[in-house]
Design a protein around this motif. Structure first.
Motif, PDB file in Angstrom:
ATOM      1  N   GLY A  34      -7.637  -0.505   3.102  1.00  0.00           N
ATOM      2  CA  GLY A  34      -8.066   0.822   2.706  1.00  0.00           C
ATOM      3  C   GLY A  34      -7.681   1.084   1.268  1.00  0.00           C
ATOM      4  O   GLY A  34      -7.553   0.159   0.470  1.00  0.00           O
ATOM      5  N   ASP A  35      -7.467   2.334   0.927  1.00  0.00           N
ATOM      6  CA  ASP A  35      -7.056   2.649  -0.437  1.00  0.00           C
ATOM      7  C   ASP A  35      -5.610   2.257  -0.708  1.00  0.00           C
ATOM      8  O   ASP A  35      -5.280   1.779  -1.789  1.00  0.00           O
ATOM      9  CB  ASP A  35      -7.227   4.143  -0.703  1.00  0.00           C
ATOM     10  CG  ASP A  35      -8.639   4.502  -1.126  1.00  0.00           C
ATOM     11  OD1 ASP A  35      -9.437   3.577  -1.404  1.00  0.00           O
ATOM     12  OD2 ASP A  35      -8.955   5.704  -1.184  1.00  0.00           O
ATOM     13  N   TRP A  36      -4.746   2.464   0.292  1.00  0.00           N
ATOM     14  CA  TRP A  36      -3.317   2.319   0.061  1.00  0.00           C
ATOM     15  C   TRP A  36      -2.729   1.035   0.607  1.00  0.00           C
ATOM     16  O   TRP A  36      -1.638   0.630   0.185  1.00  0.00           O
ATOM     17  CB  TRP A  36      -2.570   3.500   0.704  1.00  0.00           C
ATOM     18  CG  TRP A  36      -2.866   4.803   0.061  1.00  0.00           C
ATOM     19  CD1 TRP A  36      -3.861   5.676   0.392  1.00  0.00           C
ATOM     20  CD2 TRP A  36      -2.195   5.391  -1.065  1.00  0.00           C
ATOM     21  NE1 TRP A  36      -3.834   6.766  -0.442  1.00  0.00           N
ATOM     22  CE2 TRP A  36      -2.820   6.630  -1.348  1.00  0.00           C
ATOM     23  CE3 TRP A  36      -1.104   4.988  -1.838  1.00  0.00           C
ATOM     24  CZ2 TRP A  36      -2.404   7.460  -2.376  1.00  0.00           C
ATOM     25  CZ3 TRP A  36      -0.688   5.821  -2.874  1.00  0.00           C
ATOM     26  CH2 TRP A  36      -1.327   7.039  -3.134  1.00  0.00           C
ATOM     27  N   ALA A  37      -3.386   0.389   1.563  1.00  0.00           N
ATOM     28  CA  ALA A  37      -2.749  -0.724   2.249  1.00  0.00           C
ATOM     29  C   ALA A  37      -3.781  -1.711   2.772  1.00  0.00           C
ATOM     30  O   ALA A  37      -4.967  -1.396   2.909  1.00  0.00           O
ATOM     31  CB  ALA A  37      -1.906  -0.200   3.427  1.00  0.00           C
ATOM     32  N   SER A  38      -3.291  -2.891   3.086  1.00  0.00           N
ATOM     33  CA  SER A  38      -4.074  -3.892   3.800  1.00  0.00           C
ATOM     34  C   SER A  38      -3.426  -4.128   5.149  1.00  0.00           C
ATOM     35  O   SER A  38      -2.258  -3.779   5.369  1.00  0.00           O
ATOM     36  CB  SER A  38      -4.156  -5.203   3.007  1.00  0.00           C
ATOM     37  OG  SER A  38      -2.855  -5.698   2.739  1.00  0.00           O
ATOM     38  N   ALA A  39      -4.175  -4.727   6.074  1.00  0.00           N
ATOM     39  CA  ALA A  39      -3.679  -4.929   7.428  1.00  0.00           C
ATOM     40  C   ALA A  39      -3.919  -6.364   7.875  1.00  0.00           C
ATOM     41  O   ALA A  39      -4.917  -6.989   7.494  1.00  0.00           O
ATOM     42  CB  ALA A  39      -4.341  -3.954   8.398  1.00  0.00           C
ATOM     43  N   LEU A  40      -2.994  -6.858   8.684  1.00  0.00           N
ATOM     44  CA  LEU A  40      -3.106  -8.183   9.283  1.00  0.00           C
ATOM     45  C   LEU A  40      -2.931  -8.040  10.790  1.00  0.00           C
ATOM     46  O   LEU A  40      -2.174  -7.184  11.263  1.00  0.00           O
ATOM     47  CB  LEU A  40      -2.027  -9.125   8.744  1.00  0.00           C
ATOM     48  CG  LEU A  40      -1.913  -9.293   7.221  1.00  0.00           C
ATOM     49  CD1 LEU A  40      -0.682 -10.135   6.883  1.00  0.00           C
ATOM     50  CD2 LEU A  40      -3.162  -9.930   6.660  1.00  0.00           C
ATOM     51  N   ARG A  41      -3.614  -8.900  11.546  1.00  0.00           N
ATOM     52  CA  ARG A  41      -3.528  -8.877  13.001  1.00  0.00           C
ATOM     53  C   ARG A  41      -2.688 -10.054  13.486  1.00  0.00           C
ATOM     54  O   ARG A  41      -2.764 -11.156  12.943  1.00  0.00           O
ATOM     55  CB  ARG A  41      -4.924  -8.943  13.628  1.00  0.00           C
ATOM     56  CG  ARG A  41      -4.935  -8.692  15.136  1.00  0.00           C
ATOM     57  CD  ARG A  41      -6.354  -8.617  15.664  1.00  0.00           C
ATOM     58  NE  ARG A  41      -6.377  -8.216  17.067  1.00  0.00           N
ATOM     59  CZ  ARG A  41      -7.475  -8.040  17.784  1.00  0.00           C
ATOM     60  NH1 ARG A  41      -8.668  -8.222  17.215  1.00  0.00           N
ATOM     61  NH2 ARG A  41      -7.409  -7.669  19.052  1.00  0.00           N
ATOM     62  N   SER A  42      -1.900  -9.802  14.508  1.00  0.00           N
ATOM     63  CA  SER A  42      -0.991 -10.826  15.026  1.00  0.00           C
ATOM     64  C   SER A  42      -1.768 -11.950  15.695  1.00  0.00           C
ATOM     65  O   SER A  42      -2.904 -11.764  16.135  1.00  0.00           O
ATOM     66  CB  SER A  42      -0.018 -10.205  16.027  1.00  0.00           C
ATOM     67  OG  SER A  42      -0.711  -9.741  17.178  1.00  0.00           O
ATOM     68  N   PRO A 196      -4.900  -1.265  -2.938  1.00  0.00           N
ATOM     69  CA  PRO A 196      -6.222  -1.892  -2.877  1.00  0.00           C
ATOM     70  C   PRO A 196      -7.384  -1.044  -3.391  1.00  0.00           C
ATOM     71  O   PRO A 196      -8.338  -1.572  -3.963  1.00  0.00           O
ATOM     72  CB  PRO A 196      -6.405  -2.189  -1.379  1.00  0.00           C
ATOM     73  CG  PRO A 196      -5.030  -2.225  -0.820  1.00  0.00           C
ATOM     74  CD  PRO A 196      -4.231  -1.249  -1.617  1.00  0.00           C
ATOM     75  N   LEU A 197      -7.338   0.281  -3.156  1.00  0.00           N
ATOM     76  CA  LEU A 197      -8.468   1.166  -3.500  1.00  0.00           C
ATOM     77  C   LEU A 197      -9.784   0.644  -2.928  1.00  0.00           C
ATOM     78  O   LEU A 197     -10.831   0.703  -3.581  1.00  0.00           O
ATOM     79  CB  LEU A 197      -8.598   1.347  -5.018  1.00  0.00           C
ATOM     80  CG  LEU A 197      -7.630   2.317  -5.696  1.00  0.00           C
ATOM     81  CD1 LEU A 197      -8.072   2.577  -7.141  1.00  0.00           C
ATOM     82  CD2 LEU A 197      -7.511   3.635  -4.954  1.00  0.00           C
ATOM     83  N   THR A 198      -9.734   0.154  -1.699  1.00  0.00           N
ATOM     84  CA  THR A 198     -10.929  -0.405  -1.075  1.00  0.00           C
ATOM     85  C   THR A 198     -11.951   0.674  -0.726  1.00  0.00           C
ATOM     86  O   THR A 198     -13.162   0.454  -0.833  1.00  0.00           O
ATOM     87  CB  THR A 198     -10.541  -1.177   0.197  1.00  0.00           C
ATOM     88  OG1 THR A 198      -9.633  -2.216  -0.168  1.00  0.00           O
ATOM     89  CG2 THR A 198     -11.761  -1.793   0.851  1.00  0.00           C
ATOM     90  N   SER A 199     -11.467   1.852  -0.329  1.00  0.00           N
ATOM     91  CA  SER A 199     -12.385   2.914   0.102  1.00  0.00           C
ATOM     92  C   SER A 199     -12.963   3.694  -1.059  1.00  0.00           C
ATOM     93  O   SER A 199     -14.177   3.913  -1.141  1.00  0.00           O
ATOM     94  CB  SER A 199     -11.659   3.865   1.061  1.00  0.00           C
ATOM     95  OG  SER A 199     -11.184   3.170   2.199  1.00  0.00           O
ATOM     96  N   SER A 200     -12.122   4.143  -1.992  1.00  0.00           N
ATOM     97  CA  SER A 200     -12.599   4.991  -3.087  1.00  0.00           C
ATOM     98  C   SER A 200     -12.724   4.243  -4.401  1.00  0.00           C
ATOM     99  O   SER A 200     -13.196   4.814  -5.383  1.00  0.00           O
ATOM    100  CB  SER A 200     -11.667   6.194  -3.272  1.00  0.00           C
ATOM    101  OG  SER A 200     -10.364   5.760  -3.614  1.00  0.00           O
ATOM    102  N   GLY A 201     -12.326   2.981  -4.438  1.00  0.00           N
ATOM    103  CA  GLY A 201     -12.390   2.191  -5.662  1.00  0.00           C
ATOM    104  C   GLY A 201     -13.754   1.569  -5.868  1.00  0.00           C
ATOM    105  O   GLY A 201     -14.766   2.095  -5.391  1.00  0.00           O
ATOM    106  N   PRO A 202     -13.799   0.464  -6.557  1.00  0.00           N
ATOM    107  CA  PRO A 202     -12.648  -0.321  -7.019  1.00  0.00           C
ATOM    108  C   PRO A 202     -12.025   0.267  -8.279  1.00  0.00           C
ATOM    109  O   PRO A 202     -12.522   1.245  -8.830  1.00  0.00           O
ATOM    110  CB  PRO A 202     -13.277  -1.688  -7.326  1.00  0.00           C
ATOM    111  CG  PRO A 202     -14.658  -1.342  -7.772  1.00  0.00           C
ATOM    112  CD  PRO A 202     -15.076  -0.166  -6.917  1.00  0.00           C
TER     113      PRO A 202
END
Length: 225
Positions: A34-42, A196-202
């Motif tokens: 997202g804008d602030w973070a990235s996520a990983l799945r176990s 990351p700024l994935t949502s409102s970026g780049p």
């Protein structure tokens, strides 16, 4: 997964880069940003880790998860840990997307403190009110439908309830870096230009370098004063 296990994996001084590298090496796989973070799945698919380079609101959101855990309307939080340089890490249960109509209705119920979510709404209100006093550039409650998700057992939960007021904070960092340097210690914003700024970026070309240089100059001026 427990905090002791995460601490053993990461060591005491890990930043977001180290955290991501370690989790990837343990077999976790990227599943979104997202804008602030990235996520990983176990590897087993039942957990997710949210890794942010810079997230001042992270401890407050984690507090809501803990205080409202009894409602079962927030994600199950297994680990919350601050990272070096102002980053934030949370290990939570895996959540799936829901139809927008369900998400909007859940947000509306929280905003109106409807009986079925009254306890959750009270926790959110109390913690957010404190954050607004304590946290520079605290943002509003986020009503993005994507923040309402479904747990594996079928219940609806709300995640990422609020963050720093990103547009205002980053505009101030560009226009008045000395103010940001005065209000947020360097060790709590070292990686603020790496979200990351994935949502409102780049990010616009050169923007990160300009922000980094401006803040570094402001820090140097403060150290001389």
């Amino acid at each position: 997964m427990t905090l002791d296990e995460v601490d053993a994996l990461l060591g005491p001084e890990a930043d977001h880069r180290v955290a991501e590298r370690v989790f990837l090496a343990e077999g976790w796989t990227p599943c979104g940003a997202g804008d602030w973070a990235s996520a990983l799945r176990s590897p087993g698919g039942d957990l997710a880790v949210r890794i942010s380079p810079f997230d001042p609101a992270g401890p407050y959101v984690a507090e809501i998860y803990r205080e409202a855990a009894h409602t079962r309307q927030v994600p199950r939080l297994f680990v919350h840990r601050r990272l070096a340089g102002g980053g934030d890490l949370s290990v939570m249960e895996w959540l799936a997307a829901v139809p927008e109509v369900e998400a909007v209705a859940f947000h509306r119920a929280i905003a109106e403190a409807a009986p079925e979510v009254a306890e959750l709404a009270d926790v959110i209100r109390r913690v957010h009110e404190r954050a607004q006093v304590e946290l520079p550039w605290c943002g509003p409650i986020d009503v993005n439908p994507d923040n309402v998700m479904r747990a594996a057992d079928g219940r609806l939960v709300i995640a990422d309830l609020f963050s720093a007021a990103g547009p205002e904070l980053y505009r101030t960092a560009a226009d008045d870096p000395a103010l940001v340097a005065a209000r947020i210690p360097e060790w709590e914003r070292r990686f603020m230009v790496e979200i990351p700024l994935t949502s409102s970026g780049p990010w616009e070309p050169g923007a990160q370098e300009k922000l980094r240089a401006g803040l570094a100059a402001a820090d140097a001026a403060r150290s001389r004063s």
